[in-house]
Structure formats: C-alpha cells, structure tokens
Design a protein around this motif. Structure first.
Motif, PDB file in Angstrom:
ATOM      1  N   HIS A   1       0.827  -1.199   0.000  1.00 55.50           N
ATOM      2  CA  HIS A   1       0.000   0.000   0.000  1.00 55.50           C
ATOM      3  C   HIS A   1       0.866   1.255   0.000  1.00 55.50           C
ATOM      4  CE1 HIS A   1      -3.545   2.393   0.572  1.00 55.50           C
ATOM      5  NE2 HIS A   1      -3.140   2.853   1.749  1.00 55.50           N
ATOM      6  N   ARG A   2       1.906   1.248   0.800  1.00 54.41           N
ATOM      7  CA  ARG A   2       2.887   2.345   0.829  1.00 54.41           C
ATOM      8  C   ARG A   2       4.264   1.706   0.919  1.00 54.41           C
ATOM      9  NH1 ARG A   2      -0.882   4.784  -0.456  1.00 54.41           N
ATOM     10  NH2 ARG A   2      -1.825   6.679   0.410  1.00 54.41           N
ATOM     11  N   ASP A   3       5.029   1.757  -0.156  1.00 53.20           N
ATOM     12  CA  ASP A   3       6.330   1.085  -0.142  1.00 53.20           C
ATOM     13  C   ASP A   3       7.433   1.990  -0.685  1.00 53.20           C
ATOM     14  OD1 ASP A   3       5.563   1.151  -2.758  1.00 53.20           O
ATOM     15  OD2 ASP A   3       5.976  -0.963  -3.182  1.00 53.20           O
ATOM     16  N   SER A   4       7.303   3.276  -0.473  1.00 54.06           N
ATOM     17  CA  SER A   4       8.340   4.205  -0.916  1.00 54.06           C
ATOM     18  C   SER A   4       9.138   4.695   0.285  1.00 54.06           C
ATOM     19  CB  SER A   4       7.699   5.393  -1.649  1.00 54.06           C
ATOM     20  OG  SER A   4       6.788   6.066  -0.795  1.00 54.06           O
ATOM     21  N   GLY A   5      10.269   5.306   0.011  1.00 55.15           N
ATOM     22  CA  GLY A   5      11.103   5.846   1.080  1.00 55.15           C
ATOM     23  C   GLY A   5      12.062   4.808   1.642  1.00 55.15           C
TER      24      GLY A   5
ATOM     25  N   LYS B   1      11.202   1.376  -9.103  1.00 56.89           N
ATOM     26  CA  LYS B   1      11.828   1.526 -10.419  1.00 56.89           C
ATOM     27  C   LYS B   1      12.932   0.490 -10.638  1.00 56.89           C
ATOM     28  CE  LYS B   1      10.875   6.479 -10.911  1.00 56.89           C
ATOM     29  NZ  LYS B   1      11.465   7.826 -11.114  1.00 56.89           N
ATOM     30  N   ILE B   2      13.784   0.306  -9.613  1.00 55.73           N
ATOM     31  CA  ILE B   2      14.845  -0.698  -9.759  1.00 55.73           C
ATOM     32  C   ILE B   2      14.265  -2.095  -9.749  1.00 55.73           C
ATOM     33  CG2 ILE B   2      15.360  -0.919  -7.291  1.00 55.73           C
ATOM     34  CD1 ILE B   2      17.898  -0.900 -10.203  1.00 55.73           C
ATOM     35  N   GLN B   3      13.151  -2.287  -9.024  1.00 58.04           N
ATOM     36  CA  GLN B   3      12.468  -3.582  -9.056  1.00 58.04           C
ATOM     37  C   GLN B   3      12.013  -3.897 -10.476  1.00 58.04           C
ATOM     38  OE1 GLN B   3       9.279  -3.802  -6.252  1.00 58.04           O
ATOM     39  NE2 GLN B   3      10.584  -3.394  -4.476  1.00 58.04           N
ATOM     40  N   ASN B   4      11.366  -2.918 -11.126  1.00 53.90           N
ATOM     41  CA  ASN B   4      10.897  -3.137 -12.495  1.00 53.90           C
ATOM     42  C   ASN B   4      12.061  -3.405 -13.448  1.00 53.90           C
ATOM     43  OD1 ASN B   4       8.278  -2.802 -11.710  1.00 53.90           O
ATOM     44  ND2 ASN B   4       8.084  -0.697 -12.458  1.00 53.90           N
ATOM     45  N   GLU B   5      13.166  -2.715 -13.228  1.00 55.43           N
ATOM     46  CA  GLU B   5      14.320  -2.920 -14.096  1.00 55.43           C
ATOM     47  C   GLU B   5      14.897  -4.321 -13.923  1.00 55.43           C
ATOM     48  OE1 GLU B   5      18.500  -0.654 -15.298  1.00 55.43           O
ATOM     49  OE2 GLU B   5      17.183   0.164 -13.747  1.00 55.43           O
ATOM     50  N   ILE B   6      14.975  -4.779 -12.686  1.00 52.44           N
ATOM     51  CA  ILE B   6      15.490  -6.128 -12.436  1.00 52.44           C
ATOM     52  C   ILE B   6      14.551  -7.174 -13.010  1.00 52.44           C
ATOM     53  CG2 ILE B   6      15.985  -7.799 -10.610  1.00 52.44           C
ATOM     54  CD1 ILE B   6      17.056  -5.517  -8.916  1.00 52.44           C
ATOM     55  N   VAL B   7      13.243  -6.961 -12.856  1.00 50.05           N
ATOM     56  CA  VAL B   7      12.256  -7.897 -13.408  1.00 50.05           C
ATOM     57  C   VAL B   7      12.405  -7.987 -14.928  1.00 50.05           C
ATOM     58  CG1 VAL B   7       9.792  -8.235 -13.832  1.00 50.05           C
ATOM     59  CG2 VAL B   7      10.596  -7.702 -11.525  1.00 50.05           C
TER      60      VAL B   7
ATOM     61  N   ASN C   1      20.837   6.382  -2.087  1.00 47.94           N
ATOM     62  CA  ASN C   1      20.625   6.086  -3.504  1.00 47.94           C
ATOM     63  C   ASN C   1      21.222   4.738  -3.904  1.00 47.94           C
ATOM     64  OD1 ASN C   1      23.307   6.721  -3.323  1.00 47.94           O
ATOM     65  ND2 ASN C   1      23.308   8.171  -5.064  1.00 47.94           N
ATOM     66  N   ALA C   2      21.604   3.934  -2.906  1.00 45.94           N
ATOM     67  CA  ALA C   2      22.137   2.597  -3.192  1.00 45.94           C
ATOM     68  C   ALA C   2      21.359   1.527  -2.429  1.00 45.94           C
ATOM     69  CB  ALA C   2      23.618   2.534  -2.839  1.00 45.94           C
ATOM     70  N   GLN C   3      20.096   1.813  -2.112  1.00 49.20           N
ATOM     71  CA  GLN C   3      19.279   0.860  -1.367  1.00 49.20           C
ATOM     72  C   GLN C   3      18.717  -0.236  -2.292  1.00 49.20           C
ATOM     73  OE1 GLN C   3      18.408   0.881   1.963  1.00 49.20           O
ATOM     74  NE2 GLN C   3      19.650   2.663   2.473  1.00 49.20           N
ATOM     75  N   TYR C   4      18.352   0.132  -3.513  1.00 50.91           N
ATOM     76  CA  TYR C   4      17.813  -0.806  -4.513  1.00 50.91           C
ATOM     77  C   TYR C   4      16.537  -1.506  -4.033  1.00 50.91           C
ATOM     78  CZ  TYR C   4      22.221   0.070  -6.756  1.00 50.91           C
ATOM     79  OH  TYR C   4      23.281   0.689  -7.352  1.00 50.91           O
ATOM     80  N   ILE C   5      15.674  -0.731  -3.372  1.00 53.82           N
ATOM     81  CA  ILE C   5      14.383  -1.285  -2.963  1.00 53.82           C
ATOM     82  C   ILE C   5      13.234  -0.466  -3.573  1.00 53.82           C
ATOM     83  CG2 ILE C   5      15.229  -2.276  -0.813  1.00 53.82           C
ATOM     84  CD1 ILE C   5      14.189   0.157   0.656  1.00 53.82           C
ATOM     85  N   ASN C   6      13.548   0.500  -4.402  1.00 56.36           N
ATOM     86  CA  ASN C   6      12.539   1.321  -5.050  1.00 56.36           C
ATOM     87  C   ASN C   6      11.839   0.538  -6.155  1.00 56.36           C
ATOM     88  OD1 ASN C   6      11.915   3.461  -7.409  1.00 56.36           O
ATOM     89  ND2 ASN C   6      11.633   4.405  -5.397  1.00 56.36           N
TER      90      ASN C   6
END
Length: 884
Positions: free
Chosen positions: A321-325, A375-381, A368-373
């Motif tokens: 529901h809220r997964d940003s930050g 956008k990076i999820q979509n890129e990895i997928v 900026n190196a957390q890789y849990i956003n």
C-alpha cells in the motif's frame, strides 16, 4: 458491475420471419425452449403502430416505410443481458439495426440485417458499417448467393459481397445446409441466412432448425463465448500514488504456523500474507534460525537481493500500500508489501542470530544505493525476462525447426492479451519443449492484425522465423479462416508453416456436439440444475449428512461433494457425471426429505428435480454418459501433454474411435449390460424403466414402433449418441490424418509410398535434398527399421535413434514431424499465470513488468543468477558502478 453467464455457450437465432406478428406466440415459446439470448429477425413486416413484446426480452426494430407491411429488421435480446442500442450510419438498401454487448469482456456490435432481393446491393453500405466498429457480428438474410459458402449458384449480390470480403478483414460464415425452403416448388432451396464477422476470435456453430412457420428456417448459432449480465453494483476503492499504481495486500493472522520443518529463511511460501505478533515472531525464529547455520543470503555490494527472484518464481506480489522511502527496521503502521516485510524479517532474524553485518550494511549505505525502489524492481524484473527469453531463443534457433502456438484472452483490465509460445526439439536434452515467450497486447483481433503481431514479435525476439514449420491455434474464425485467418496469412509468407487445429479442442468439440442429442442434452442440464440447487450452505450441509450415510453403507469414495459441469472443457465433465452417478442414492434421499420443508422455493424445486431424476430417460442417459466418457477422459489429458507427437496423438484418437465403433457394432450386447445395471439400481428406489407415451403425429419426440423399453432407449439414445460421437471424431481429425500420411513411411517400414514421398519432398524442398537422394535414404532407413526389429513408442524415440550423419534428410523430416503442434494448451496454461499475476489488486501492471513476472513464474526451471542480473545492469548507464 457485470457478471458473465454461467455457461460459456450462448445462443443467437438468425431467422427471416416473413411476418412476425402471425408467429408471435410460437416464436415466444421458441425463445423459451431454446434459451435464446439474442434473436436477429429479418422481414418483420411491422409498421410503426404495431406493438409486439416478448416477456423477459427487449426488442429493437427498424421498420420499413412502405405502402404495405414488408421488410424490416429487429433484434430481440434478453433484458438481463447488459446492452445498449448502437448507432449505424445511413444505408441505401441494406436494412439494419444494431446493439452493443460485452462478449468475453470485449465490446461487440451485434447487427440484424436484411438485403432485399428486389433492390440492388450497395457494397458501400457494408463498408460504412464495418468501418464504424472494431468487433462486429452481422446476422441476417442478405440474399447473396455464392458457391464459396455452399450455395447452389452465384448471383450478382454474391459476387459483390465475395469481392468485398476478399479484400477486407471480414469473414462470412454460413450453415452447411439450405436455410431457404421456398413455398414455390419451382424454386430450389438454398443458403441465404448467413453471418459476417469482423475481429471475432471465438468459435461458433450454426444449425438450421425445422421449426416455426416461414419459408426460412431459423438458424441456431451457438457461440463458444460468455455474455455479460447486469448485476447490482458495489463501490471499489482504487488507491494509487504517483505514476506507479500501488498494489493492496491482504493479511491474515495465523498463529498456528508450524516451522518445525522449515530450514531456511527462504521458505517464504509459509510466511507470505501472514501477520505475527512480536511474541509469535520470536517463537518462530527460535525454530527457524540457528546462528551461523542459515547465513546463505547473497551478500554483494550495494545490497543486491535474490529475494526478488523468489517472489517472481512464486508469482507473489512485491508491492504494498505504501512502499516508498527508506526501509525502517521497526514494524510500520501500514502494509508496505511482501518484499519489504520479508526483508525486514530477514534483517531481524540475522541480528538475533548474532550477525549484524546485514543490518549495518543497510543502515550505513547511501540512500541512492538501497535498490528497494519500485523503479529498480521493475528494471530487475525486465532484465530477468531478457535473460530467460534469450536462453529459450537460443534453444529454439539451435533446434533449427520450430512451431508457433498462440491464443488470446482478455485480462482483468479488459486488455486483449495475445500469448505466444514455441514448440521445438531440444537437441541437447533430447526432448520436446513448449515454451512461453511473451504476452502481446492487441487492439485489433482480426486475422491480419494478429498475423502481423506474430511475425513482428518473433523477429524482435531474434527467432529465425524462416524455420517456422507449424502453427497451432484453436478453431476461431480469425485464426483458422481460409482467406483472412492468421494461419492462411502466415502461410502466404512462410508456405511450410502448416496449420493444425488444436487436437484437445477438436476432441472437446466432438463431445460437445455429440451431447446435442435431446435426451443427453436434457440430462446434462438436469445434472447442472441439481448442482446449482444443492450448492448453498444449508442445502449442502443437509446433503453431506446423507452422503456420509451413503459412504458408510455403499461406497468408500474420497469425493466430498458434487462437481460442477465444466462450461468449456466438455470432456472434463466426466468427473461431474461420475460423481453424480456415484452419489445418486444420496441425492434422491436428500431431495425426498427437502420436499417436506416449509421453504416453498426449496420444496418446489426439490420436487421438480426429484421427478426429473426419477424419469427413465434421465437414468438411461446418465448411465450411457458415464460409460462412454470413460474412454475420452484419459485421452483428453493425454492430448494436453508436451512430449507427444502428431503420429502418437492420431493413433490414440483412432484407438478410442475404434473402441467406440466396436461398441456400436455390438450395441445390442453392450446396451443390454448397461440396461441390466440400470434396472438393478432403480429397483432399490422402487422405480421401473418405462417408455414415454407415443403419439401418431409427433415432431419433437422419437416414435419408435416398439413396446420394449430396452430397445426403445437403445435406438433413441445409445445409438444416436455413439453415431454422432464417432462421426465427429472422423470429421474433425481428417486433416491430422492427411498431414501424417506422408510421414508414416519414416515410422513404419511397411508404409513406403513413392508418390507420397514425392509430395513430401516437393513441399519441404527448401529443407531436404532432391527426390532421388531422399528416396534412397528412405529405402535404406526402412531397411534399418526392419533389420533392427525394435519397437518404438513415439517419433521422438525414432528421432533419437536416427543418425543425422547417415540419414540427414530423414533426420530433418522426423524433426519437422515432432515439431508440428498437437494442442494450443501451452498458451492456455499461460492464462492461469496471467490471472494470478495481473489480478484485481494489480490490474494496472505495465506490460513490461507483466511479461517479466510471467517469465519468472512460468520458466522457474531456467536459472537466473544475481551475477547475470548485475552484468546486465552494468552494461547500462548508471551513476553507480556495479561490482561483483
């Protein structure tokens, strides 16, 4: 909100009434008897002052303005079907009225049309109509004759319409027998009532009925599709944030989770969608985590996570529901989704085990190196999709020859998803493979559009399309049409790409049409009605009491409840029939007691069903179905396998067909055994088998001149059902027989035919050498088969035995043979993944993300390592370097 009809088969009637007022009462009874959903009527002969209504139906009409009543068209549709009147452009001589309805979750325009033979046809009328809407079913009497659609002659209107159809994405479908039987004996019967389809992908069957009073027979059109019915609406709340829609996850409290057999933190199937208290978490961690034992989580710089792969393989949602930050290790007040929840759980588990390195790395790395956003999820997928598909494409190109399998469905958001799969022979593992490639969103489902999509997508995936040798689709008009179907259009560019109608679908249709025998059809309807009646909590609980008593006395079955008749896979209905036949005593006892209930609705319906279940026709038909379906159930499942070839499939179909023919030849003996069992069973309920009353003049019931019930039901039920079934199997698998006839000489040494070999070599001239070379190889190969005296169960075994150096041409032809598709089931299997991934909670998933998650879930056996993902990430431009 709407719901689709319970049965996927919907009925439309095409009828030239030649004056509907005089037939009003008989037509009303006809609508009810055939459960007609939509009736397209031409030549209504109505004027503005005429009032004509049918109970439960809404009528839309366009009357001809004339001195005397003539012409005119109407659409009569069930009121509960969601629809609306649709505007049509002005026409010169074509009379038409239209509505829009939802079929298989897609808006479709239904048009009732009439072209008078007294007026000249203007093709411009058709052009304006078919250019106005995307999906069209035009039904009516067009007075167009052409031998192409089995008319006895061709007239001017027929030539105009044929020329228009040949150059436009529309398909004409007509019955096999005449629909027009003129009162004037000097005129010949012919086919005038037809259908024109645009972008329609489901199959349909037309059957002229010898009913109603008109010089035209009503044509019953059975659609293999679902219509949408109006239901009360309820509000749904959609939550979104920013450009990326959010996924809502639901959680349940499970305090009884058993972690005694869990050995790794990565057994996430037990953890997802479960919420624990802090005390429960500590308790489970004690069972789950031993310091230093399970520290196998991949540890690379910048916090790379194999967890995303796990979610993809299992088809589980990542988002919340809220997964940003930034990630907070404390429990949040809102649901942040599965990925963050399990990552937080992992960090706490490693900390409790004494290893704080993961927690410290997470807290001290830059934001900026957390890789849990997302956008990076979509890129990895998406990178995972590229890795998986590239490995599959390499196997396809290495195998040389391949076939395409495709099917289309609408997803939860109403987007038409075209599933592409490939069938090929894995030269390394020596086995057949059917692999999903991707989902392609399509707006136009005409044959030309779908063919273009297939060719374009195969080229974009870097598959060598010149090696395409087979096409496997269902029997939808846009896929199998001879002029504008996908198969025909692809063969224009790639002539060696043979089209093969899905064998499982053919078997399904064979059973479906065989069950149109009146007694069989009524029995299936009664079984379905009984299931629906008992499928409520109160009635189901009461039925379970009687079922438990039955199991104690008569049966040791593990079945727990009645099964619904499958609306699409008819051969799968065997389980329903078998269960109903087994639970028959419990059903009878249950209904007998329900009759005494004070609930009027329950007692009256129970009485109706009890009378139907006690009828002789029902009991005989139920036993016949249960007996014959035993031969098709295993065949249906076998035809859906991946590792079968066309020769083996046809052989098994012939085996079932020959067995049914044998039963037909010994019908008297076979039916006598069934009849004795039926009599014994009914004796327990003090029932006897009786013949229905015979009448001197009867059109709707069989009047067999006999007084023996056994002979009567053998002639009216058993024999017609067997004859229809065997005939359907013969007709629907002729093409399959013709295709393998030229390859039989490579399977059996006694089948050598020089003429067939010559035709085969000419057809595959680009793949094999000249005829003399292939002939000599074939003779030598036949000698090898004879001398080796080995028994082969499949063509795959023969191919693995064939030496490509000694028999290069035979090897290629055998490889083409096993590459030819048997069914389109692999594409349908991908629809199950589509429904799991793109659910109502994730209905806005992008196409790129959808394909990535689908590839991970379907091809779970294909290895995707973190190193491969990082390598792809490092090849693109990023602000940070990716270091292994």
């Amino acid at each position: 909100m709407v719901k689709t009809n319970a049965s996927q088969y919907s009925v439309i009637i095409n009828w030239n009434a030649n004056g509907i007022k005089k037939n009003r009462n008989t037509f009303a009874a006809f609508l009810s008897a055939h459960n007609v959903y939509i009736a397209c009527v031409s030549e209504t002969h109505l004027i503005a002052s005429d009032k004509i209504k049918f109970d439960g139906y809404t009528t839309y009409r366009k009357d001809r303005i004339a001195v005397r009543p003539s012409g005119g068209v109407a659409i009569i549709i069930k009121s509960k079907i969601k629809h609306q009147l649709t505007y049509l452009p002005a026409t010169q001589t074509l009379e038409a009225v239209a509505i829009s309805i939802t079929i298989n979750q897609s808006i479709t325009t239904i048009i009732s049309a009439y072209q008078s033979s007294s007026f000249q046809m203007y093709i411009n009328d058709f052009e304006k109509i078919f250019n106005s809407y995307q999906k069209i079913i035009l039904v009516g009497d067009l007075n167009c004759k052409h031998t192409t659609w089995y008319c006895k002659s061709t007239n001017a209107n027929g030539r105009k319409l044929y020329k228009y159809l040949a150059s436009n994405p529309a398909i004409l479908s007509a019955p096999d027998t005449p629909t027009y039987n003129p009162y004037d004996q000097s005129r010949s019967p012919d086919i005038l009532d037809v259908i024109i389809l645009k972008s329609i992908r489901f199959s349909m069957h037309q059957e002229p009925l010898f009913e109603l009073d008109s010089d035209h027979l009503p044509v019953k059109i059975t659609l293999d599709a679902s219509l949408s019915f109006s239901t009360p609406t309820r509000k749904l709340i959609t939550v979104s944030k920013g450009e990326e829609p959010l996924e809502v996850q639901t959680s349940e409290i499970h305090s009884d989770l058993d972690t005694s057999n869990v050995h790794s933190i990565f057994d996430i199937q037990l953890m997802v969608d479960k919420k624990f208290t802090d005390a429960e978490k500590l308790q489970h961690l004690e069972n789950l985590w031993t310091p230093g034992k399970n520290s196998v989580f991949p540890s690379t710089q910048h916090g790379k996570k194999q967890l995303k792969f796990q979610f993809g393989w299992q088809g589980i949602a990542l988002r919340g529901h809220r997964d940003s930050g930034p990630l907070n290790i404390d429990e949040p007040l809102i649901n942040e989704g599965n990925f963050r929840s399990l990552l937080r759980f992992f960090l706490k588990a490693t900390t409790l085990s004494g290893d704080e390195s993961f927690k410290l790395a997470r807290e001290n790395c830059s934001k900026n190196a957390q890789y849990i956003n997302w956008k990076i999820q979509n890129e990895i997928v998406h990178i995972c999709f590229d890795i998986i598909i590239s490995k599959i494409v390499k196997k396809i190109n290495d195998s040389t020859f391949f076939s395409i399998i495709a099917d289309e469905t609408a997803d939860i958001s109403g987007v038409e998803q075209f599933a592409l799969c490939a069938r090929y022979y894995d030269v390394n593992e020596k086995k057949m493979c059917e692999s999903f490639l991707k989902f392609v969103p399509v707006d136009d489902v005409s044959g030309q559009s779908l063919a273009n999509h297939i060719i374009t997508e195969l080229k974009d995936l870097n598959i060598e399309i010149k090696n395409l040798r087979g096409q496997g689709y269902d029997g939808a008009a846009s896929m199998s049409g001879k002029l504008n179907g996908v198969a025909a259009l692809i063969r224009k560019e790639y002539p060696s790409a043979l089209y093969i109608h899905c064998s499982a679908h053919n078997l399904n249709l064979s059973v479906s049409y065989a069950c149109n025998i009146q007694g069989i059809r009524n029995t299936m309807g009664t079984v379905e009605a009984c299931y629906n009646f008992l499928n409520t909590p109160k009635r189901q609980n009461f039925f379970n009491i009687h079922l438990a008593e039955l199991k104690k006395k008569e049966t040791s079955s593990n079945k727990q409840k009645l099964k619904r008749l499958c609306p699409t896979r008819w051969v799968e209905r065997y389980n329903s029939i078998e269960t109903f036949n087994e639970f028959f005593p419990a059903i009878i006892y249950c209904l007998e007691e329900m009759i005494t209930w004070k609930d009027i609705d329950t007692s009256s319906k129970a009485n109706q069903l009890l009378l139907a279940l006690q009828s002789s026709e029902f009991n005989v038909a139920l036993s016949v179905l249960n007996h014959i379906f035993q031969y098709t159930q295993s065949l249906c499942k076998y035809l859906q396998s991946k590792n079968i070839d066309l020769v083996v499939a046809v052989n098994h179909i012939n085996l079932v067909k020959n067995q049914l023919s044998c039963i037909r030849e010994n019908a008297t003996t076979e039916f006598n055994k069934l009849f004795i069992d039926i009599k014994k069973r009914l004796n327990d309920f003090e029932l006897t088998i009786e013949m229905p009353r015979l009448a001197k003049r009867q059109k709707n019931r069989d009047n067999i001149p006999t007084k023996d019930p056994e002979e009567y039901f053998r002639i009216t039920l058993f024999l017609p059902f067997l004859d229809s079934f065997v005939q359907q199997l013969n007709d629907r698998f002729v093409n399959h027989q013709n295709i393998i006839s030229g390859f039989q000489m490579f399977v059996k040494s006694s089948e050598f035919d020089e003429e067939k070999l010559r035709e085969l070599v000419e057809f595959y001239a680009n793949d094999v050498d000249d005829f003399d070379r292939v002939k000599s190889e074939t003779i030598l190969w036949n000698r090898y088969l004879t001398d080796s005296n080995k028994q082969y169960n499949s063509v795959i075994q023969i191919l693995n035995e064939c030496n490509p150096d000694l028999f290069p041409n035979i090897y290629k032809l055998l490889q083409i043979l096993i590459t030819l598709p048997i069914t389109s089931c692999e594409a349908e299997r991908s629809f199950s993944t589509l429904k799991r991934i793109k659910s109502y909670l994730r209905n806005s998933t992008s196409e790129r993300r959808l394909n990535g998650l689908a590839a991970l879930n379907i091809h779970y056996e294909v290895s995707v390592t973190p190193e491969e993902v990082i390598s792809h990430l490092s090849s693109t431009k990023h602000r940070l370097d990716f270091i292994l």
